[in-house]
Design a protein around this motif. Structure first.
Motif, PDB file in Angstrom:
ATOM      1  N   GLU A   1       0.872  -1.212   0.025  1.00 14.13           N
ATOM      2  CA  GLU A   1      -0.033  -0.137  -0.043  1.00 14.13           C
ATOM      3  C   GLU A   1       0.907   1.346   0.059  1.00 14.13           C
ATOM      4  OE1 GLU A   1      -2.485  -0.336   3.347  1.00 14.13           O
ATOM      5  OE2 GLU A   1      -3.727  -1.984   2.775  1.00 14.13           O
ATOM      6  N   LEU A   2       2.129   1.162  -0.011  1.00 19.40           N
ATOM      7  CA  LEU A   2       2.865   2.546  -0.298  1.00 19.40           C
ATOM      8  C   LEU A   2       2.791   3.262  -1.453  1.00 19.40           C
ATOM      9  CD1 LEU A   2       6.382   0.913   1.162  1.00 19.40           C
ATOM     10  CD2 LEU A   2       4.456   1.946   2.530  1.00 19.40           C
ATOM     11  N   ASP A   3       2.890   4.549  -1.386  1.00 18.18           N
ATOM     12  CA  ASP A   3       2.574   5.475  -2.469  1.00 18.18           C
ATOM     13  C   ASP A   3       3.842   5.010  -3.488  1.00 18.18           C
ATOM     14  OD1 ASP A   3       2.718   7.596  -4.160  1.00 18.18           O
ATOM     15  OD2 ASP A   3       2.192   9.028  -2.671  1.00 18.18           O
ATOM     16  N   PRO A   4       3.276   4.566  -4.631  1.00 21.67           N
ATOM     17  CA  PRO A   4       4.517   4.315  -5.604  1.00 21.67           C
ATOM     18  C   PRO A   4       5.193   5.679  -6.141  1.00 21.67           C
ATOM     19  CG  PRO A   4       2.083   4.142  -6.727  1.00 21.67           C
ATOM     20  CD  PRO A   4       1.990   4.416  -5.290  1.00 21.67           C
ATOM     21  N   THR A   5       4.608   6.843  -6.154  1.00 20.60           N
ATOM     22  CA  THR A   5       5.258   7.783  -6.706  1.00 20.60           C
ATOM     23  C   THR A   5       6.319   8.339  -5.551  1.00 20.60           C
ATOM     24  OG1 THR A   5       3.135   8.586  -7.912  1.00 20.60           O
ATOM     25  CG2 THR A   5       4.959  10.464  -7.381  1.00 20.60           C
ATOM     26  N   MET A   6       5.948   8.240  -4.386  1.00 20.15           N
ATOM     27  CA  MET A   6       6.913   8.677  -3.371  1.00 20.15           C
ATOM     28  C   MET A   6       8.042   7.527  -3.407  1.00 20.15           C
ATOM     29  SD  MET A   6       6.128   9.465   0.809  1.00 20.15           S
ATOM     30  CE  MET A   6       7.471   9.645   1.931  1.00 20.15           C
ATOM     31  N   LYS A   7       8.061   6.597  -3.776  1.00 22.19           N
ATOM     32  CA  LYS A   7       9.205   5.647  -3.748  1.00 22.19           C
ATOM     33  C   LYS A   7       9.885   6.004  -4.901  1.00 22.19           C
ATOM     34  CE  LYS A   7       6.853   1.426  -4.479  1.00 22.19           C
ATOM     35  NZ  LYS A   7       6.698   0.043  -4.544  1.00 22.19           N
ATOM     36  N   MET A   8       9.712   6.934  -5.909  1.00 21.72           N
ATOM     37  CA  MET A   8      10.592   7.155  -7.043  1.00 21.72           C
ATOM     38  C   MET A   8      11.492   8.428  -6.453  1.00 21.72           C
ATOM     39  SD  MET A   8       8.522   6.767 -10.438  1.00 21.72           S
ATOM     40  CE  MET A   8       7.100   7.922 -10.112  1.00 21.72           C
ATOM     41  N   PHE A   9      11.341   8.911  -5.176  1.00 19.34           N
ATOM     42  CA  PHE A   9      11.941  10.035  -4.806  1.00 19.34           C
ATOM     43  C   PHE A   9      13.038   9.898  -3.785  1.00 19.34           C
ATOM     44  CE2 PHE A   9       8.659  12.010  -7.109  1.00 19.34           C
ATOM     45  CZ  PHE A   9       9.270  13.111  -7.704  1.00 19.34           C
ATOM     46  N   CYS A  10      13.204   8.365  -3.446  1.00 16.25           N
ATOM     47  CA  CYS A  10      14.341   7.953  -2.438  1.00 16.25           C
ATOM     48  C   CYS A  10      14.979   6.997  -2.910  1.00 16.25           C
ATOM     49  CB  CYS A  10      13.516   7.978  -1.264  1.00 16.25           C
ATOM     50  SG  CYS A  10      14.687   7.954   0.255  1.00 16.25           S
ATOM     51  N   VAL A  11      15.939   6.577  -2.107  1.00 17.88           N
ATOM     52  CA  VAL A  11      16.816   5.364  -2.292  1.00 17.88           C
ATOM     53  C   VAL A  11      16.060   4.090  -1.836  1.00 17.88           C
ATOM     54  CG1 VAL A  11      18.972   6.451  -2.390  1.00 17.88           C
ATOM     55  CG2 VAL A  11      18.276   5.730  -0.280  1.00 17.88           C
ATOM     56  N   THR A  12      16.236   3.192  -2.527  1.00 21.97           N
ATOM     57  CA  THR A  12      15.801   1.782  -1.731  1.00 21.97           C
ATOM     58  C   THR A  12      16.804   0.916  -1.539  1.00 21.97           C
ATOM     59  OG1 THR A  12      13.556   2.114  -3.026  1.00 21.97           O
ATOM     60  CG2 THR A  12      14.269  -0.200  -2.328  1.00 21.97           C
ATOM     61  N   ASP A  13      16.922   0.149  -0.432  1.00 20.56           N
ATOM     62  CA  ASP A  13      17.784  -0.893  -0.134  1.00 20.56           C
ATOM     63  C   ASP A  13      17.503  -2.503  -0.342  1.00 20.56           C
ATOM     64  OD1 ASP A  13      19.358   1.415   0.801  1.00 20.56           O
ATOM     65  OD2 ASP A  13      19.786   0.630   2.673  1.00 20.56           O
ATOM     66  N   HIS A  14      17.997  -2.798  -1.225  1.00 16.94           N
ATOM     67  CA  HIS A  14      17.396  -4.376  -1.719  1.00 16.94           C
ATOM     68  C   HIS A  14      18.243  -5.309  -1.206  1.00 16.94           C
ATOM     69  CE1 HIS A  14      14.848  -2.749  -4.976  1.00 16.94           C
ATOM     70  NE2 HIS A  14      15.730  -1.546  -5.160  1.00 16.94           N
ATOM     71  N   LEU A  15      17.730  -6.287  -0.485  1.00 13.92           N
ATOM     72  CA  LEU A  15      18.678  -7.582  -0.325  1.00 13.92           C
ATOM     73  C   LEU A  15      18.620  -8.240  -1.520  1.00 13.92           C
ATOM     74  CD1 LEU A  15      19.742  -9.648   1.845  1.00 13.92           C
ATOM     75  CD2 LEU A  15      17.439 -10.695   2.206  1.00 13.92           C
ATOM     76  N   THR A  16      19.950  -8.692  -1.773  1.00 14.86           N
ATOM     77  CA  THR A  16      20.292  -9.131  -3.255  1.00 14.86           C
ATOM     78  C   THR A  16      21.044 -10.303  -3.419  1.00 14.86           C
ATOM     79  OG1 THR A  16      19.906  -6.890  -3.959  1.00 14.86           O
ATOM     80  CG2 THR A  16      21.015  -8.118  -5.445  1.00 14.86           C
ATOM     81  N   GLN A  17      20.892 -11.141  -4.379  1.00 16.77           N
ATOM     82  CA  GLN A  17      21.977 -12.344  -4.559  1.00 16.77           C
ATOM     83  C   GLN A  17      22.701 -11.815  -5.729  1.00 16.77           C
ATOM     84  OE1 GLN A  17      19.359 -15.727  -5.255  1.00 16.77           O
ATOM     85  NE2 GLN A  17      19.139 -16.151  -3.114  1.00 16.77           N
ATOM     86  N   PHE A  18      23.972 -12.121  -5.964  1.00 15.60           N
ATOM     87  CA  PHE A  18      25.030 -11.627  -6.658  1.00 15.60           C
ATOM     88  C   PHE A  18      25.754 -12.886  -7.148  1.00 15.60           C
ATOM     89  CE2 PHE A  18      24.715  -8.281  -3.380  1.00 15.60           C
ATOM     90  CZ  PHE A  18      24.526  -7.031  -4.176  1.00 15.60           C
ATOM     91  N   VAL A  19      25.902 -13.240  -8.482  1.00 14.47           N
ATOM     92  CA  VAL A  19      26.889 -13.872  -9.112  1.00 14.47           C
ATOM     93  C   VAL A  19      27.962 -13.073  -9.893  1.00 14.47           C
ATOM     94  CG1 VAL A  19      27.157 -15.815 -10.867  1.00 14.47           C
ATOM     95  CG2 VAL A  19      25.149 -15.796  -9.390  1.00 14.47           C
ATOM     96  N   ALA A  20      29.254 -13.279  -9.254  1.00 16.08           N
ATOM     97  CA  ALA A  20      30.280 -12.399  -9.994  1.00 16.08           C
ATOM     98  C   ALA A  20      31.088 -13.172 -10.688  1.00 16.08           C
ATOM     99  CB  ALA A  20      31.376 -11.779  -8.771  1.00 16.08           C
ATOM    100  N   THR A  21      31.545 -13.043 -11.914  1.00 17.84           N
ATOM    101  CA  THR A  21      32.691 -13.497 -12.690  1.00 17.84           C
ATOM    102  C   THR A  21      33.834 -12.926 -12.715  1.00 17.84           C
ATOM    103  OG1 THR A  21      30.922 -14.228 -14.252  1.00 17.84           O
ATOM    104  CG2 THR A  21      32.978 -14.619 -15.122  1.00 17.84           C
ATOM    105  N   ILE A  22      34.744 -13.323 -11.832  1.00 13.50           N
ATOM    106  CA  ILE A  22      36.058 -12.891 -11.345  1.00 13.50           C
ATOM    107  C   ILE A  22      37.157 -13.919 -11.280  1.00 13.50           C
ATOM    108  CG2 ILE A  22      35.350 -12.898  -8.833  1.00 13.50           C
ATOM    109  CD1 ILE A  22      36.795 -10.124  -8.611  1.00 13.50           C
TER     110      ILE A  22
END
Length: 374
Positions: A322-343
């Motif tokens: 129910e969060l305002d979708p427009t307001m979400k566009m005016f701030c940073v969002t912290d995502h818990l994320t999975q990564f696959v690095a080719t290094i």
């Protein structure tokens, strides 16, 4: 002029008591940030911050957790006293158990649907990032320094009546410390900026990726045209005797959820002048929307450094759906994320933070205004 116990330590930087910083800029701040997650996207995604604003006379703190569709916030603010070693704000406590190695963060029960008592144990060294400096017209807008560190958590966490036994190494995260000048407190009059056609674009990627024996830290800030204000990617080894390794210049390819600026996936590429390329596939699992209730957003009643009186404690409990979708566009969002690095000619998997904002126009992704979407 008031002394404090910290004045008994030989740590002064200017001819002032320790409570006074060198600059009188109202926007000087000094802040802690922590995040904590358990195994898998079904675990709570907890973020904690505490800031001190010496020239505003304020200290404040927040904790925000995303768990399923729940967005739960507890926040507190108090008048800043003379003792900078006092890191208590109402029900919140930060305690430095061993500098750069172990810290305790706690939120007492009875203040909304969140409580915790957690210890952060460093997995690797704390590493300084490049200094962040930016002017708008004639005034310094950003002039900050930050260090970052990955680690594990142990202790107790309660979210919306559900208790979690937090035990490393399955409970991980990163923390940082930053200080300097950035916009804080009540909004200032725009002055000349109102007629100077100053771009409000803030395109930002900040990622802290945790792998088996090293981390990768990425910082990118761009203007509307893609000009770089920050551009850094480094591998930080858990072994403190190994120097951090610069991985090269950063290129990004972001996929957005249709009709939004929410990140669906991302690919980052780091290229050295020698032609060596490191590629990281980023798959966000859970978003924690910092714009809502923490002080990072546009809400007029609670912003970092805003005067709230001698002591004020509040809690919020919202539905993510129910969060305002427009307001979400005016701030940073912290995502818990999975990564696959080719290094180093090998693919390795990890997890951690992918912090993102695409505020304002941005040519690469076709955004021409503030509210147009992918």
């Amino acid at each position: 002029m008031t002394l404090s116990p910290m004045d008994d330590y030989p740590i002064h930087q200017v001819a002032e008591v320790i409570r006074h910083v060198q600059t009188s800029d109202r926007n000087f701040y000094d802040r802690y940030y922590f995040n904590c997650h358990g195994p898998g996207a079904d675990s709570p995604w907890l973020i904690i911050g505490l800031g001190v604003y010496p020239n505003l006379g304020v200290a404040d703190c927040f904790a925000v957790v995303r768990h399923h569709d729940e967005h739960i916030v507890v926040r507190a603010s108090r008048a800043l006293g003379a003792d900078r070693s006092d890191l208590r704000i109402g029900p919140f406590t930060i305690e430095i158990l061993e500098g750069l190695h172990r810290l305790r963060v706690a939120l007492d029960r009875g203040h909304g649907d969140l409580a915790f008592d957690l210890v952060f144990d460093a997995a690797g060294p704390a590493v300084l990032e490049p200094r962040h400096f930016q002017r708008q017209i004639e005034r310094v807008f950003f002039d900050t320094q930050r260090f970052v560190q990955t680690g594990t958590w142990r202790g107790a966490l309660t979210v919306d009546g559900e208790s979690f036994e937090v035990t490393g190494p399955d409970w991980r995260g990163n923390r940082d410390r930053s200080w300097g000048v950035r916009p804080v407190g009540e909004a200032e009059p725009p002055g000349r900026k109102a007629d100077a056609n100053v771009s409000g674009t803030f395109f930002w990627i900040y990622s802290v990726m945790r792998f088996a024996d090293f981390s990768i830290v990425v910082v990118v800030q761009e203007t509307e045209t893609g000009e770089r204000l920050m551009d850094d990617a480094r591998r930080v080894w858990d072994d403190p005797d190994r120097e951090p390794e610069w991985l090269g210049h950063v290129a990004h390819d972001i996929s957005f959820v249709p009709g939004t600026r929410d990140v669906a996936a991302a690919t980052l590429r780091f290229t050295r002048p020698t032609g060596v390329v490191t590629t990281v596939a980023c798959r966000p699992q859970l978003a924690n929307h910092l714009a809502f209730g923490t002080g990072y957003g546009l809400e007029p009643d609670w912003r970092h450094g805003m005067w709230q009186g001698e002591l004020k404690v509040e809690d919020l409990h919202l539905k993510v759906s129910e969060l305002d979708p427009t307001m979400k566009m005016f701030c940073v969002t912290d995502h818990l994320t999975q990564f696959v690095a080719t290094i180093d000619d090998a693919a390795v998997s990890g997890d951690g933070l992918f912090e993102f904002a695409a505020i304002g126009p941005h040519e690469q992704y076709g955004f021409t205004d503030y509210t147009d979407t992918a």
